[in-house]
Scaffold this active site. Structure first.
Site, short mmCIF file in Angstrom:
data_model
loop_
_atom_site.label_atom_id
_atom_site.label_comp_id
_atom_site.label_asym_id
_atom_site.label_seq_id
_atom_site.Cartn_x
_atom_site.Cartn_y
_atom_site.Cartn_z
N SER A 146 0.86 -1.19 0.00
CA SER A 146 0.00 0.00 0.00
C SER A 146 0.89 1.23 0.00
O SER A 146 2.07 1.16 0.35
CB SER A 146 -0.88 -0.01 1.26
N TYR A 159 -3.38 -0.72 10.18
CA TYR A 159 -3.27 -0.97 8.74
C TYR A 159 -1.92 -0.48 8.22
O TYR A 159 -1.23 -1.18 7.47
CB TYR A 159 -4.41 -0.27 8.01
#
Length: 258
Positions: A146, A159
């Site tokens: 990500s 996350y």
């Protein structure tokens, strides 16, 4: 006539988290490039639908559920894929979860759940699917990182930590397995609205900030990740190992945009 290095004819792939969102797009892209593909997730109905889409493209598929938090389910999936396809050449790890919450309010159970899926689940899948690739001396593993692997994102500490760990794990496995013929890389998507994150983006200050920081001035379209997945799964990426390929519309390159 396309460049032959991208042709996946004769290859077989397993895409974990491949029945919805970005994983489904990557599974379909591999099928369109010639691969037989097993899209896997925890939901049987979603697996059925994704497998039917792959078969509609003239490729073989497989209907098998799997959960990256359950090693035995991954082992059953690998066995089923080997029976169906003969071997698994490509593994894409796209299963992931997130939750927005101020860090001081994050419960340890929530922290553990996110890391269990995003990091340990990725490791677990690699441990299950890599051994036959290493024995044959050829394989492609594509993890999903990500932009949070490189930059802090507001109120998603678990996350962000998990995706930084996925990037580190990708590099570590590349160093360990590259000499044995298995190229391990990752794709780091920028902002792509999906069911996982749409409520955080649509009409929100967060969404507007992402748009302002993205040189292309828009969110990504899911199909724009297909090319990166096919590339990293193919012979075209034969000398690409340990790379985190960012597909973010220029967001991480961005400084002052106005």
């Amino acid at each position: 006539m396309g460049y032959a290095g991208f042709d996946l004819t004769g290859r077989a792939a397993v895409v974990l988290g491949g029945t919805s969102g970005l994983g489904r797009v990557m599974a379909l892209a591999l099928a369109e490039a010639g691969a037989d593909v097993a899209p896997a997730s925890r939901r049987a109905a979603a697996v059925e639908a994704a497998a039917a889409e792959i078969e509609a493209r003239g490729r073989r598929s497989l209907r098998a559920v799997a959960d990256v938090t359950d090693r035995s389910s991954l082992e059953r999936l690998r066995a089923a894929a080997e029976r169906a396809f003969g071997a698994v050449d490509v593994l894409i790890n796209c299963a992931g979860i997130t939750r927005r919450q101020p860090t001081l309010e994050v419960a340890e159970d929530d922290w553990r759940a996110i890391l269990e899926v995003n990091v340990t689940g990725t490791l677990r899948a690699c441990q299950v699917f890599a051994p036959p690739m290493l024995e044959r001396g050829w394989g492609r593993i594509v993890n999903v990182a990500s932009i949070a692997s490189f930059a802090g994102l507001y109120e998603v500490a678990a996350y962000t930590a998990s995706k930084a760990a996925v990037a580190g794990l990708t590099r570590a496995l590349a160093v360990e397995w590259g000499k044995r013929g298995v190229n391990v890389n990752a794709i780091a998507p920028g902002v792509f609205p999906t069911d996982l994150n749409r409520r955080l983006l649509d009409g929100t200050e967060r969404g507007r900030e992402f748009l302002a920081r993205t040189p292309l001035g828009r969110f990504g379209r899911p199909e724009e990740l297909g090319g990166a997945a096919v590339f990293l799964a193919s012979e075209a990426a034969s000398f690409v190992c340990g790379e985190i390929l960012v597909v973010d519309g220029g967001l991480l390159a961005s400084g002052v945009n106005r």
